[in-house]
Scaffold this active site. Structure first.
Site, PDB file in Angstrom:
ATOM      1  N   ALA A  86     -36.729  40.737  29.689  1.00 50.15           N
ATOM      2  CA  ALA A  86     -38.135  40.570  30.098  1.00 50.15           C
ATOM      3  C   ALA A  86     -38.940  39.777  29.074  1.00 50.15           C
ATOM      4  O   ALA A  86     -39.853  39.034  29.447  1.00 50.15           O
ATOM      5  CB  ALA A  86     -38.779  41.937  30.314  1.00 50.15           C
ATOM      6  N   SER A 138     -38.371  47.077  26.340  1.00 52.71           N
ATOM      7  CA  SER A 138     -38.633  46.124  27.428  1.00 52.71           C
ATOM      8  C   SER A 138     -37.449  46.141  28.384  1.00 52.71           C
ATOM      9  O   SER A 138     -36.360  46.581  28.011  1.00 52.71           O
ATOM     10  CB  SER A 138     -38.819  44.715  26.859  1.00 52.71           C
ATOM     11  OG  SER A 138     -37.673  44.360  26.119  1.00 52.71           O
ATOM     12  N   ASP A 139     -37.646  45.662  29.590  1.00 51.77           N
ATOM     13  CA  ASP A 139     -36.536  45.606  30.539  1.00 51.77           C
ATOM     14  C   ASP A 139     -35.679  44.374  30.229  1.00 51.77           C
ATOM     15  O   ASP A 139     -36.078  43.478  29.478  1.00 51.77           O
ATOM     16  CB  ASP A 139     -37.055  45.591  31.987  1.00 51.77           C
ATOM     17  CG  ASP A 139     -35.983  46.051  32.971  1.00 51.77           C
ATOM     18  OD1 ASP A 139     -34.811  46.178  32.570  1.00 51.77           O
ATOM     19  OD2 ASP A 139     -36.308  46.286  34.150  1.00 51.77           O
ATOM     20  N   TYR A 140     -34.529  44.339  30.861  1.00 53.64           N
ATOM     21  CA  TYR A 140     -33.499  43.327  30.612  1.00 53.64           C
ATOM     22  C   TYR A 140     -34.052  41.897  30.593  1.00 53.64           C
ATOM     23  O   TYR A 140     -34.520  41.401  31.611  1.00 53.64           O
ATOM     24  CB  TYR A 140     -32.455  43.457  31.723  1.00 53.64           C
ATOM     25  CG  TYR A 140     -31.152  42.754  31.505  1.00 53.64           C
ATOM     26  CD1 TYR A 140     -29.996  43.467  31.227  1.00 53.64           C
ATOM     27  CD2 TYR A 140     -31.062  41.377  31.602  1.00 53.64           C
ATOM     28  CE1 TYR A 140     -28.788  42.827  31.049  1.00 53.64           C
ATOM     29  CE2 TYR A 140     -29.862  40.727  31.416  1.00 53.64           C
ATOM     30  CZ  TYR A 140     -28.729  41.458  31.137  1.00 53.64           C
ATOM     31  OH  TYR A 140     -27.530  40.816  30.962  1.00 53.64           O
TER      32      TYR A 140
END
Ligand code: BGC
Length: 736
Positions: free
Chosen positions: A272, A268-270
């Site tokens: 998220a 997942s992105d930072y």
């Protein structure tokens, strides 16, 4: 390690050890001495029962000595001795930086892109990095979004070619399930999917797009990289069609895992996964963890969700542990593919070859700089005396946002430096300031060190520049955006130049001398009002560490700029989103009906952009002729072969031939009027035959119900030098 041993390792892990493998933190969590590069909110993460020394990977740590130290400390504390994975945002360079991706994509030089990937891998691996968060493959059509800088642009074919080349270069040329040798790293494509379609170009907002454009425009780039064997995929922060991309079963389980057969790691992105709660999708960590893990996310980057949520879900019997074990196996497989179990310090013996960088980076800047306009003023005459004006000419801060994070600025060769070392006659004046203290709070203070310390007023700087310009034969004016004004979290509503630049351009124009503009930017700007003041405009984007050397050679004709626009340059913000492959209308604007009301047009602006997709002049382009020899359908290779005779009246040319297919009549849905399906870079002096092969898979499309078609029939192809400059056109029958 073989698969049986990996399974055995898994069976030995405790629940918190398992969950730890799925958590990624910045290095500061291990100890303050490791420091942090923060690209999201600063977090005080509570990992619940998971110990920080059980976490499986680290975000954005670089430098051999530091990575060595943390890995050693970690392994000493780790019960099962599973090495840490180090992942890093080295998007288009590390200490040595290449031009930004939006520039590189316009080179259409897949071999060079592969070599850039390989160089970057070598540099990253040498410092102990295992995974790089690149290439970003979000299709972009809205330059208000600051992250267009990281993207290969608006066109599907270009994004696919860019992504596959970079992945191959970074990981090494291998089959899908192969290991990665010590000279290469694992690539992570991002941001799956369609982060580039955020509404109105505003950072972190939602994207709402039809199935038709998701399948035809936004997904193919990521899927081509999966086909090329990419090891990791990062999800987008974005809500896509009402679902957060990080938990979207359709995007992750159905398209990525099932249809595309992706068995690598999804991260997942930072933060998220925490943001699922903020945006109101998940009630708490437990719900967010379950949604993400069951959709197919394996690693939680910088959030508390997996650490807190999974342990409790398992304890409550609310999660099928198969999801957990599958995710861990994918992470262990990645570590194994990188050879980490055999050597946790892999890559340390690498040495990035500086000479190779010098050559490659100059080639990259030259092949990605776009000559927008040239009224017989370039190349420059070395016997003349020039005024070199504008802060970009002397500033090392021309690497773009991501390029600036790890860069060694002392290596940057500015234009001023390069003019001086080549011995050209010139005088430099700063002319205007880019940023001042006042704007910093909005841009974020992560780059405080770069604030312009020259406090002279605009009036004083301008008058010094005018003095320098008066004594010169011609003026070279560097213009554009500060690097902090583009990249992540730099959305804008106004794409004009700053007022102090416009004022100075007009004053310089008043001197009646030729003015050559050199544009530094991370996004298409609106230059409609100032463009007439320039006799030539060379777009160098953020040109990388050796940018100044390459630009000097281009200005003085030792090389020709030969990049093409990977993104349309609009006339006004009001035209956005604008892209070359728009769908046809039943009421097209033509020269014959231009004065009628009920046709598809603006009443206050032309429909056409200032500079179209694919545009890019080269020296001697006016001499280039292209004659079609034949165009044939090759049933055995399922491709179309186009043969052309290219000549240039004996002049050296370097250019990119672009093949477009026109909208087929009577398909199952309406398709773009024009679509790029192939490119061919040419470098020659004498007449040559050029052969371009287009796989007919490029002609396939999805209808609005999600069914894919490849129709048989007559297809019209053009070969040209931009989407608005087609040289030859012909038709061929194809069996779909
Ligand atoms: C960006 C990602 C990046 C991540 C880690 C996020 O803010 O969206 O592209 O890889 O930070 O630094």
């Amino acid at each position: 390690m073989d698969k049986v041993k990996l399974q055995h390792l898994l069976s030995e892990m405790t629940l918190t050890e398992k969950v730890g493998q799925l958590v990624q933190l910045t290095p500061g969590f291990f100890s303050a001495e490791y420091g942090d590069v923060i690209t999201g909110p600063e977090l005080n993460i509570d990992l619940g029962q998971v110990d920080v020394w059980q976490t499986g990977s680290v975000l954005n740590l670089s430098e051999k000595a530091t990575i060595d130290k943390l890995q050693t400390e970690y392994l000493a504390q780790s019960r099962l001795k599973i090495p840490l994975l180090f992942m890093n945002d080295m998007i288009y360079g590390y200490k040595n930086v290449f031009p930004i991706p939006l520039a590189l994509a316009g080179s259409h030089d897949n071999k060079m892109l592969e070599a850039i990937g390989a160089f970057l891998a070598q540099e990253a691996a040498a410092d102990g990095v295992h995974v790089v968060f690149t290439p970003m493959l979000d299709v972009v059509r809205d330059p208000r979004w600051g992250r267009v800088l990281e993207s290969p642009g608006e066109d599907v074919h270009t994004v696919k070619a860019y992504g596959s080349s970079l992945v191959t270069g970074l990981q090494g040329n291998f089959s899908r399930n192969a290991k990665i040798d010590m000279h290469h790293v694992a690539a992570c494509i991002k941001h799956y999917a369609s982060y580039g379609a955020v509404e109105a170009g505003r950072e972190y907002t939602a994207a709402d797009l039809s199935q038709y454009s998701l399948l035809n425009t936004y997904l193919p780039g990521y899927l081509a990289a999966v086909e090329a064997g990419v090891k990791l995929v990062m999800t987008a922060f974005t809500v896509v069609n009402g679902m957060p991309a990080s938990v979207d079963n359709y995007l992750l389980s159905e398209v990525l895992r099932r249809q595309a057969n992706f068995d690598g790691v999804v991260i997942s992105d930072y933060n998220a996964l925490n943001e699922l709660i903020t945006m109101g999708y998940s009630a708490d960590d437990l719900a967010a963890a379950k949604a993400a893990l069951t959709a197919g996310v394996d690693v939680d980057m910088m959030a508390t969700v997996f650490a807190n949520g999974i342990v409790r879900l398992v304890e409550q019997g609310a999660l099928d542990v198969e999801y957990l074990d599958n995710a861990i196996l994918r992470v262990l497989n990645l570590k194994n593919d990188l050879g980490l179990f055999e050597n946790p310090y892999r890559g340390f013996d690498n040495n990035a070859n500086e000479e190779e960088f010098a050559h490659l980076s100059i080639q990259a800047t030259t092949e990605s700089s776009v000559l927008l306009k040239n009224e017989a003023v370039l190349p420059l005459n070395p016997d003349k005396h020039y005024a070199l004006i504008g802060p970009f000419a002397s500033s090392p801060l021309t690497l773009g946002l991501w390029g600036s994070i790890n860069a060694d600025f002392s290596r940057v060769k500015t234009l001023d430096y390069s003019f001086k070392s080549a011995g050209y006659q010139y005088e430099y004046a700063k002319g205007y300031s880019l940023l001042n203290e006042k704007v910093l709070p909005v841009l974020g203070d992560m780059f405080k060190r770069v604030v312009d310390s020259n406090q002279s007023s605009d009036a004083q700087l301008a008058s010094e520049a005018l003095e320098v310009a008066k004594d010169a034969d011609e003026i070279i004016f560097t213009l554009g955006e500060d690097f902090l004004q583009s990249g992540e979290a730099a959305s804008k509503t106004d794409l004009h130049l700053a007022a102090n630049q416009i004022t100075l351009i007009k004053q310089l124009h008043g001197l009646g001398k030729k003015i050559i503009g050199v544009i530094y930017t991370g996004r298409p700007l609106v230059l409609t009002d100032v463009e007439p003041y320039f006799d030539a405009l060379l777009l160098v984007w953020f040109p990388g560490t050796n940018g100044g050397l390459a630009i000097t050679d281009m200005l003085f004709g030792k090389a020709t700029p030969s990049g093409k626009l990977a993104m349309t340059w609009p006339r006004s913000v009001g035209q956005i989103p604008i892209h070359y492959d728009s769908l046809p209308t039943g009421r097209p604007l033509t020269t014959a009906n231009a004065n009628e009301r009920f046709v598809s047009k603006y009443i206050d602006s032309p429909n056409t952009p200032l500079y179209p997709f694919g545009h890019g002049l080269t020296y001697h382009q006016d001499k280039l002729t292209c004659e079609l020899i034949d165009i044939t359908y090759q049933a055995n290779t399922k491709s179309v072969q186009i043969n052309c005779k290219v000549a240039s009246d004996g002049q050296p040319i370097e250019d990119v031939l672009q093949v477009y297919v026109h909208q087929p009549r009577q398909a199952h849905v309406v398709l773009p009027s024009l679509k790029l399906v192939g490119t061919q870079r040419i470098k020659q002096q004498n007449e040559h035959q050029v052969t371009i092969d287009i796989p007919i898979s490029e002609l396939a499309y999805f209808d609005n119900q999600g069914t894919q078609h490849l129709d048989s029939g007559q297809y019209t192809f053009s070969v040209g030098l931009s989407s608005a400059n087609l040289l030859v056109t012909s038709t061929v029958a194809i069996e779909g």
